[in-house]
Scaffold this motif. Sequence first.
Motif: not given
Lengths: 351, 167
Positions: A161-168, A243-249
């Motif tokens: 998911s793009k939010y997770s990837l950006m967060g990671g 990022l919604v919740s980042g890597f743990c979205t």
Amino acid sequence: MGMEIFGLPMMYYIAMVAKVLVAFVFVLLTVAYSTYAERKIIGHMQVRLGPMRTGWHGLLQPIADGLKLFFKEEIIPAQASVFAFLIAPLIALIPAFITFAVIPFGGVIEVAGYKIPLQIASYIDTASGKVYDLNVGALYILAMSSLGVYGIVLAGWASNSKYSLMGGLRASAQMISYELSAGLAIVSVFMLSGTLSLNEIVNQQSGLWYVFKQPLAFCLFFICSLAEINRTPFDLPEAETELVSGFCTEYSSMKYAMFFMAEYANMITVCALTTTLFLGGWQGPLVGSFALLGPVYFVAKVYALIFFCMWIRATLPRYRYDQLMHLGWKVLLPLALVNIVITGIIGHFIN
Amino acid sequence: METLFFLIISLVAIVSAIMVISCKNPINSALSLILTFFCLATYYVMLDAPFMAAVQVMVYAGAIMVLIVFTIMLLNIRVNATQKHAHKVALSCIIGFATLINAAFIVFKSRAAVPAGPYTSNVIKQVGHTELIGKEMFTTFLLPFEITSILLLVAIVGAVILAKKKL
């Protein structure tokens, strides 16, 4: 203690298991109740009450939260890389806990005529009474904390998911750049102590704590550690507004809880390490005559630092990404290097 | 006890090393490689070299592999399992077999040498492994150490210039 296994008395093994259990339960309980304390403290700082409904003044709130997370539905996204997705929370959680193996939380206590050093990875020579521990303890902690980044990177990538990837990606860039400054900041402590063994470092602080000899290193290390464990004001990997919740979205149920536990366990580890390196560890008044006071001082110092972390969270707003990189590479890193040079020059003239 | 521990670690090391080349997903290969590095670090600990072990985990598992994992993730390599490379497999089998024979020859024909020179395992245990490395690096091997750091600096400057055409 009649029986011997592999050349060590039975009591050694019993003490070892007891120490591991005590440290583990202590960290788990602190993790659970620091979530409660954080909500309560920030609540009162913002003139709210915080959790009040579950138990007296909300004291059962962590247990209720845990139960809720445990019974939630577990969702694995259809497009996720399943193996990496499942293993990521574990990779985040385990390094956070095993760093406690080398942190000394007390002096030597005597139980049933047998001397026990209060540090998990340590061994006492019964003849000379000298405590041996891992002689690269501080490096061990740095190595383990550098592994925690994998959990976050994998979680971000495997969720697809793009939010997770950006967060990671944000998390890993941040952790790598601040790890460097944190490592350089504590080099000056090792220059004073002349050893990497945490037990020795604590023993040398029985007089003056290193925070008074190395105030700059203390500040640098604490700031860099806050950034490394993604605490506010450096919590960009989980920035809700972006990022919604980042890597743990994409995570739910116990896996989500594991990331939270890892975050709080990392905070406790950082506070324990700061206590050990700069605030004298378990040293304090009267600890020479009552060895059991050691753990009390240690826990009190760690809790004071944890309170400080929460205070920072209630006070400071989040950094912007370019500000974060600017601070890490152009301010903290040069300051850490300058501190090493100054320590070297002063050390040369004193000797 | 130590032999048993060594055998267990070796088993993990070999299995994870095989996983590195047999996993279809490059990320899983990278994870197995990290596990292999961990086993190597354990060997260093067993050889009374804790500093090397910590550096192994910190530098290889902690920093270099993060960059490799990064690259794999950002390149987004697609899993391409259907392709067959029969002649390449045959060639690598021959090379692998020759290396195996070579390794077996070295293991069985040569004697395990006791470390020569002033640094015996007793000295290492007494003075400390980290102290000895530091002392040697900044006295005897100061020039190679400085040359290495200048090389790294040149590499960093070069990378910055390549990435940023307009400075």
